[in-house]
Motif scaffolding. Structure first.
Motif, short mmCIF file in Angstrom:
data_model
loop_
_atom_site.label_atom_id
_atom_site.label_comp_id
_atom_site.label_asym_id
_atom_site.label_seq_id
_atom_site.Cartn_x
_atom_site.Cartn_y
_atom_site.Cartn_z
N UNK A 1 -40.27 43.41 -93.28
CA UNK A 1 -40.95 43.91 -92.86
C UNK A 1 -42.07 43.22 -92.26
N UNK A 2 -42.54 43.22 -91.23
CA UNK A 2 -43.62 42.39 -90.52
C UNK A 2 -44.97 43.19 -89.72
N UNK B 1 -49.77 34.26 -83.50
CA UNK B 1 -49.36 33.04 -83.00
C UNK B 1 -48.64 32.16 -83.93
N UNK B 2 -49.58 31.69 -85.07
CA UNK B 2 -48.95 30.71 -86.14
C UNK B 2 -49.29 29.45 -85.78
N UNK C 1 -48.55 30.83 -90.78
CA UNK C 1 -47.17 31.31 -90.50
C UNK C 1 -47.76 32.25 -89.20
N UNK C 2 -46.78 32.35 -88.16
CA UNK C 2 -46.97 33.53 -87.09
C UNK C 2 -45.60 33.78 -86.70
N UNK C 3 -45.60 34.84 -85.96
CA UNK C 3 -44.16 35.22 -85.36
C UNK C 3 -43.79 34.48 -84.13
N UNK D 1 -40.43 32.13 -84.29
CA UNK D 1 -39.59 32.38 -83.22
C UNK D 1 -38.86 30.89 -82.62
N UNK D 2 -39.92 29.98 -82.33
CA UNK D 2 -39.91 28.75 -82.02
C UNK D 2 -38.88 27.89 -82.93
N UNK D 3 -39.12 28.01 -84.12
CA UNK D 3 -38.44 27.18 -85.02
C UNK D 3 -36.92 27.80 -85.28
N UNK D 4 -36.96 29.07 -85.15
CA UNK D 4 -35.51 29.91 -85.31
C UNK D 4 -34.74 29.33 -83.89
#
Length: 712
Positions: A233-234, A273-274, A282-284, A288-291
């Motif tokens: 959960x985030x 942002x992160x 860390x940020x969403x 996402x960019x790393x994933x």
């Protein structure tokens, strides 16, 4: 008729059938909770499958069975009874002597079984004999019903102050604040439903500032974590200083319900942002960019690449467009606070990070942009499937299912006078009319139904184009106790000063009195400078005066880390710009240099800033400034008072709203500089014509005619 509140459940079929039973038996009353409550025990959280609370029957716990395996159901009934009995005995108002005054009954419901036998001591029922089991239950002393209902619906007492108040004077501001905090310590029924009701899909929560959106979202995250500890959960947000508040709220609720600490690996409070570095950074968006192995942009890079209007939204959209496979689910649930501060592209990015069935909850304030367009409908935000159907559609609500769209219309932070003042000044309701368009209103809803959604009643007239209307708030949406503790002129004060130095001296002296005479704490006070660009320059003068008085202070996000608003490590008065103030609140709010909010090149933004600043106050607000613009703002407020804190105006026509929207359009920095340059050129031309340095005959006749035609 039984009111059904559908929470998270791991037994969907039997839950649905139990709800259907009560829908068909309208002779029963009370509240049926599915997936609630969760009882904290020495062995960890113990979730109840379903619970019915009734004035005639007391408490009926339903142990639900999916399938036909009923082995050990009697021992499970004993366990459920004992745990509920222990929980309720913790509330002295439900106990008389040594006896619990609440009737507790247990029924195991298994619709798949076939049985003609009925055990009155350990009832095991399907839909055919459930009615018989219920009819055999009675509650003789139902005078405790309202108290019982209050206990069950009072999900948490987290609204109370973080520290106990040491009160010596019973009529001090500190004493009044303790009364307010005690009065709103528990959630109301609508907020409780918003916490518990769970959707396998997208859910949105709308409401005014002070309606409890942040609290509801934090408790919802904790509730879902307690029900499903293995879920990822985030919970995310825009204002970084909210992170500490979220952690405190979630931790308090989770321990209350489960007697345990949350698993912070599975329940993440994460920035939107992160940045690289892991942990607190860390940020969403970064995740996402790393994933997806796409380019990540920090703020400076995004601003240079996409411009200043919405660099984060544009960066999110670019990341989505670069992604080849956007369905890499990482989280089971994502909850977004302050969704109005994000573009739809960020919501889509979060949606793509979810596993099926894509549980996304987003909360936002309809008024964050006042006259601007609200967030689009979910059908537009989340786009379409390959077959052209919307990925997300809010279905018609049924009695069995949780609401997808929840509106929190009651305001628990701001008193009626403060909230109506904020709306009146934010919209420019009593602003001097512009003779060209026939109204002084700065901005207005396109959808007039939003007025009722945010808790206003029509006292007279109608909110229709060109029609006079008078809107008022009622005790149902603005509770009386929020204003009854102090005179109105103390709740809301607007004051003008000849010089900024006199304003600063007055504020410092008032803060000294708040601490030494009024029994307020340091974290009961916020000083807001509306323009974030001038905060570092303008607040040191007041801080210097406070320093001489021995009163420490800090600028949020400057003297502290970005995640800290109030300094919990030491006693200190917080100074802040408007962006870090969002999402935070205090009993006494000083809005300094408010004259800058009266008029500017971007009227909507200026007025929204003032609206946001005023609505940070949960008891008293001081709006202060210097010069003629502050005097003009006070003139508007005097009309609010004269109208007994009601909004009395002629509703703008569609044509007027069109002009208002044009006047208050969002402009880039280049556009603003161009407008400023052209204004200067016009002023210079008029001055030269008046002084005879040039003559109108020197100007091109065609240009003059074009200008005349446009203006007329």
């Amino acid at each position: 008729m039984v009111s059904i509140i559908s929470g998270a459940t791991k037994k969907p079929m039997s839950s649905e059938q139990l709800c259907d039973f009560f829908n068909h038996h309208k002779e029963y009353e009370g509240f049926l909770y599915v997936g609630y409550p969760i009882i904290g025990t020495v062995n960890g959280p113990y979730p109840i499958d379903a619970l019915w609370v009734s004035e005639q029957k007391g408490i009926v716990i339903f142990n639900l069975i999916e399938g036909v395996n009923t082995e050990g159901y009697k021992s499970l009934q004993d366990e459920s009874y004992n745990k509920m009995d222990a929980k309720l005995r913790g509330y002295s108002q439900l106990v008389k002597g040594r006896k619990l005054r609440v009737e507790i009954s247990i029924i195991t419901f298994c619709s798949a079984i076939k049985t003609d036998r009925f055990d009155e001591e350990y009832p095991l029922c399907n839909e055919e004999n459930l009615d018989k089991a219920i009819n055999g239950i009675s509650w003789d002393d139902n005078s405790y019903y309202k108290t019982l209902l209050s206990v069950l619906q009072s999900i948490s007492t987290i609204r109370k102050g973080k520290k106990k108040r040491d009160i010596r004077e019973e009529n001090s501001r500190g004493a009044k604040l303790r009364y307010i905090e005690d009065s709103i310590a528990n959630l109301d029924n609508r907020q409780s439903r918003a916490v518990i009701e769970t959707v396998d899909g997208v859910q949105r929560i709308r409401g005014l500032a002070g309606s409890g959106k942040t609290i509801v979202l934090a408790l919802k995250a904790a509730y879902l974590h307690a029900q499903n500890p293995d879920w990822k959960i985030a919970i995310t947000f825009n204002t970084r200083s909210l992170k500490g508040q979220f952690r405190r709220l979630i931790n308090t609720f989770y321990i209350e319900q489960t007697n345990e600490e949350p698993d912070w690996d599975n329940l993440q409070i994460i920035h939107a942002w992160g940045a690289p570095g892991g942990g607190e950074r860390d940020g969403l968006y970064y995740s996402y960019c790393v994933l997806h192995d796409v380019e990540y942009c920090d703020f400076r890079t995004a601003k240079n690449k996409y411009g200043v209007n919405d660099p984060f939204g544009d960066a999110c959209e670019a990341a989505i467009q670069e992604t080849k496979d956007s369905e890499k689910g990482v989280y089971d649930v994502i909850l977004i606070d302050e969704a109005q501060d994000f573009s739809p592209s960020f919501l889509r990015l979060c949606y793509s990070l979810l596993k099926q069935p894509k549980r996304l909850v987003y909360a936002y304030d309809e008024l964050q942009n006042l006259g601007k367009e609200s967030l689009p409908a979910p059908e537009i935000i989340f786009g379409k499937n390959n077959d052209g159907t919307p990925k997300v559609r809010f279905e018609n609500e049924t009695r069995n299912h949780a609401k997808q769209d929840i509106i929190l219309e009651k305001c628990y932070r701001n008193s009626r006078p403060a909230l109506v003042t904020a709306h009146a000044l934010g919209f420019g309701i009593y602003r001097k009319p512009n003779p060209r368009i026939g109204t002084g209103i700065v901005q207005m809803f396109e959808e007039n139904t939003l007025w009722s959604d945010i808790g206003y009643d029509v006292e007279s007239g109608e909110p229709s184009d060109g029609k006079p209307v008078c809107l008022k708030r009622t005790p149902n949406t603005s509770p009386k106790f929020l204003e009854s503790h102090s005179p109105i002129d103390d709740l809301v004060l607007l004051k003008s000063f000849p010089t900024i130095e006199e304003q600063n001296e007055w504020v410092a002296n008032q803060i000294e009195d708040n601490l030494n005479k009024d029994e307020l704490r340091y974290d009961d006070i916020i000083v807001i400078n509306p323009d974030p660009l001038t905060t570092r320059k303008l607040v040191p003068a007041i801080r210097a005066i406070l320093f001489q008085k021995g009163i420490p202070s800090h600028i949020a996000g400057v003297d502290t880390t970005p995640d800290v608003f109030f300094d919990d490590e030491s006693e200190s008065i917080v100074f802040t710009g408007i962006y870090r103030a969002k999402g935070n609140e205090a009993a006494m709010v000083y809005v300094i240099n408010a004259q800058d909010c009266y008029q500017s090149d971007d009227m909507a933004r200026s007025r929204n800033t003032l609206f946001t600043a005023i609505t940070r106050s949960k008891a008293w607000v001081r709006v202060l400034g210097v010069g003629s613009q502050m005097d003009a703002l006070i003139s508007e407020y005097q009309k609010v008072k004269a109208n007994n804190y009601k909004l009395n105006f002629v509703y703008p026509t569609a044509e007027q709203r069109k002009y208002i929207n044009i006047v208050n359009r969002d402009m880039s920095l280049a556009d603003k500089q161009k407008v400023k340059k052209n204004k200067s050129a016009i002023n210079s031309l008029i001055r030269d014509l008046e002084e005879g340095k040039i003559y109108k005959e020197d100007l091109d006749p065609d240009d003059l005619q074009r200008l005349r035609d446009f203006l007329l």
